[in-house]
Write an enzyme that holds these catalytic residues in place. Structure first.
Site, PDB file in Angstrom:
ATOM      1  N   CYS A 197      -1.175  -8.863 -28.103  1.00 29.08           N
ATOM      2  CA  CYS A 197      -1.298  -8.558 -26.510  1.00 29.08           C
ATOM      3  C   CYS A 197      -0.249  -9.016 -25.644  1.00 29.08           C
ATOM      4  CB  CYS A 197      -2.702  -9.145 -25.890  1.00 29.08           C
ATOM      5  SG  CYS A 197      -2.779 -10.846 -26.620  1.00 29.08           S
ATOM      6  N   GLU A 205      -0.514 -17.549 -30.945  1.00 25.09           N
ATOM      7  CA  GLU A 205       0.636 -17.962 -29.919  1.00 25.09           C
ATOM      8  C   GLU A 205       1.473 -19.287 -30.098  1.00 25.09           C
ATOM      9  OE1 GLU A 205      -0.799 -17.486 -26.152  1.00 25.09           O
ATOM     10  OE2 GLU A 205      -2.376 -18.670 -26.524  1.00 25.09           O
ATOM     11  N   HIS A 238       0.842  -1.061  -0.213  1.00 26.51           N
ATOM     12  CA  HIS A 238       0.126  -0.035   0.095  1.00 26.51           C
ATOM     13  C   HIS A 238       0.774   1.298  -0.224  1.00 26.51           C
ATOM     14  CE1 HIS A 238      -3.860  -2.033   1.481  1.00 26.51           C
ATOM     15  NE2 HIS A 238      -3.648  -1.942   0.159  1.00 26.51           N
ATOM     16  N   ASP A 270       4.222 -16.334 -25.722  1.00 34.58           N
ATOM     17  CA  ASP A 270       4.158 -17.595 -25.989  1.00 34.58           C
ATOM     18  C   ASP A 270       4.573 -18.093 -27.258  1.00 34.58           C
ATOM     19  OD1 ASP A 270       3.489 -19.082 -23.664  1.00 34.58           O
ATOM     20  OD2 ASP A 270       1.275 -18.565 -23.878  1.00 34.58           O
TER      21      ASP A 270
END
Ligand code: PEP
Ligand code: MG
Length: 568
Positions: A499, A428, A186, A452
């Site tokens: 991505c 991938e 935090h 990948d």
């Protein structure tokens, strides 16, 4: 030089102020007047809650709602009957308030700190923060007033708790150095929200420095220099100016379209792991979600999530994105990602085994539950389905068939959904590259998963250090795969995104632009950086660079050429 964890980016230079831990020892004694002791305890708790609420209000106004929630969580935690109720019970047996508070907090701390989950461990740290605050009240110990430190202060302490961070006046604190805390603690979250450079986890730093020493805090690289010589100091003054300049430059890209130097429109999307992350994607100005890894729903659970549980999670992400595209990847798990309640068999070669879409198509009830949840969520915005680890056209056909059946069911049930929900292919594997032309006829979109794709193309096990030198998306074999996938997608007129991590690599971006990539899906914090880099390249410049690089046969030459051409 001291090395620590880079928790909040930027360079801070200033004068050290140490926050020394105060002596909180007390003598545990038995009390006779338990009513009076309970009243003393209640008073300390009430004061703590009142102050915490006031601090949370300040934080909400000056930092943000999520950061304020951290403090509100402290106030809620202590009011939980499992905590304060147990403390009162102990006082009633004659224990003093300090002893009751310590025993119960230590018990909960022990329970949470032993858990693997980072969030739970964070909860353990929060419990200790609450304990210390209330103990100080009971013992009548005044806190150092952090809000009064002069401008240009570098705070050095064992741990910077949320209650301490909330007193910080942003303009006065140049940097933060602590002995404990990780990048997701935090204190790290608050330091980032305040945009104060912070290096955490520097062992022994409190004793190693003195008040008024000069410190350089490099929150980007996780380094600390104490009383640096002139050369080091000048180097970091320049680095600080460059950082500030870059940050200003990036701010210009907030709320803007992603345009190349020629004015062509591209898109920067975000990768997310939970529905809550969608908020972050919006805050960071992502133009959509290019990859929602749905695995979290299954991994952070004790049972297979039901259709409604999944629906709520997908709906939350879709609604948060307010009509922007959300690409939800269906379950990408397998025998190396073990989920205890799913009973995977151990395999010799889990990366080549029974996983992702292979597992899902063999467990159709489970898969249909997920697909139904996604299709139902499509009624609330723009959701798309993405299939991981595709190696054959039949896999895509099978998923589309299931989606068709689900649509029929939902129609019969009178449920709302997007009739045109798209089914795309995660590219991938080496197989998907080789049949990209065929897949492009069946899929509605492609998204290249370079994490990948690199492994499967180079035949490299990412965990094996001996072959790690081969694991790079810049290898000629991987670059050719990427180019082919994009070309095949474009030929069939379907959108192609990426991505994998490579989408955010400043050296990769011009190559992807040249190949014709439409959508770049990155970590939310990298949206503006990616948009900025895209804006610097024209198609002609990117093409010239790509032509040169694609004629090269080794990665060293490729990297050197890309680095020399980089525009950062
Ligand atoms: C990828 O493989 O590039 C990807 C984005 O998926 P993951 O990292 O979740 O396997
Ligand atoms: Mg993958």
């Amino acid at each position: 030089m001291y090395k620590g964890i880079a928790a909040s980016r930027g360079i801070g230079i200033g004068s050290i102020c140490r926050i020394i831990e105060q002596d909180l020892s007390f003598e545990a004694k038995l009390v006779e007047d338990t009513e009076a002791e309970k009243a003393r305890f209640r008073k300390a708790i009430d004061e703590f809650i009142e102050e915490t609420f006031a601090m949370a209000d300040d934080v909400r106004e000056n930092i943000g709602p999520q950061e304020a929630d951290i403090l509100m969580g402290h106030a809620v935690m202590i009011q939980d009957p499992a905590m304060s109720g147990e403390m009162v019970n102990m006082i009633e047996t004659g224990q003093c308030a300090e002893a009751a508070l310590t025993a119960v907090c230590d018990m909960f701390h022990g329970m949470f700190s032993g858990l693997e989950d980072e969030m739970m461990r964070q909860r353990a740290a929060d419990i200790m923060d609450v304990k210390v605050c209330i103990l100080k009240k009971l013992l009548g110990i005044e806190d150092i007033d952090i809000s009064k430190v002069p401008q240009g202060t570098v705070l050095v302490c064992k741990d910077l708790t949320p209650s301490m961070t909330s007193q910080i006046v942003k303009e006065n604190v140049a940097g933060i150095i602590t002995e404990v805390g990780g990048p997701t603690s935090h204190s790290a979250i608050l330091a980032r929200a305040l945009e104060i450079p912070a290096v955490l986890s520097v062992p022994g730093i409190v004793d190693a420095v003195s008040d008024k020493d000069t410190a350089v805090v490099d929150g980007t690289d996780g380094e600390v220099f104490v009383n640096p010589d002139g050369d080091v100091l000048s180097k970091f003054i320049i680095k600080r100016e460059e950082f500030i300049k870059k940050k200003e430059e990036l701010k210009k890209f907030m709320g803007r379209e992603t345009l190349t130097a020629d004015g062509d429109k591209l898109e920067v999307y975000c990768n997310i792991g939970t529905p809550k992350d969608a908020k972050k994607a919006m805050e960071c100005d992502g133009e959509g979600v290019g990859l929602f890894r749905s695995e979290f729903l299954f991994m952070d659970n004790t049972h297979l999530p039901t259709e409604d549980e999944q629906f709520e999670a997908y709906k939350e992400a879709v609604e948060t994105m307010e009509g922007k595209t959300v690409i939800i990847r269906t379950l990408d798990i397998g025998s190396d990602k073990d989920i205890p309640y799913m009973d995977f068999e151990k395999e010799e070669n889990p990366f080549l085994g029974f996983r992702a879409v292979r597992y899902c198509l063999a467990n159709q009830d489970m898969y249909k539950t997920q697909l139904r949840a996604i299709v139902r969520a499509s009624a609330f915005g723009s959701a798309k389905i993405m299939v991981p680890l595709v190696t054959t056209v039949d896999e895509v056909r099978s998923v589309k068939k299931l989606v068709g059946e689900i649509k029929d069911e939902l129609r019969r049930e009178g449920a709302d959904f997007d009739e045109n929900i798209e089914v795309g292919c995660m590219m991938e594997t080496a197989a998907s590259t080789m049949i990209a032309d065929l897949l492009a006829k069946e899929a509605d979109f492609f998204s290249i998963g370079t994490n990948d794709l690199t492994g499967y193309t180079m035949a490299v096990d990412r965990g094996n250090a001996k072959v790690a030198y081969l694991y790079s998306a810049f290898q000629p074999a991987v670059l050719r795969s990427i180019r082919n996938i994009i070309e095949c997608g474009r030929k069939e007129g379907i959108p192609v995104g990426m991505c994998g991590e490579a989408a955010a690599d400043p050296l990769m971006i011009p190559l992807l632009m040249s190949f014709g990539l439409d959508e770049y899906s990155v970590n939310p914090v990298l949206v503006l950086t990616s948009r900025c880099i895209i804006s610097k390249w024209s198609k002609a410049e990117a093409d010239a660079l790509a032509e040169k690089v694609m004629a090269m046969d080794n990665i060293e030459e490729i990297m050197a050429t890309l680095k020399a051409a980089a525009k950062e």
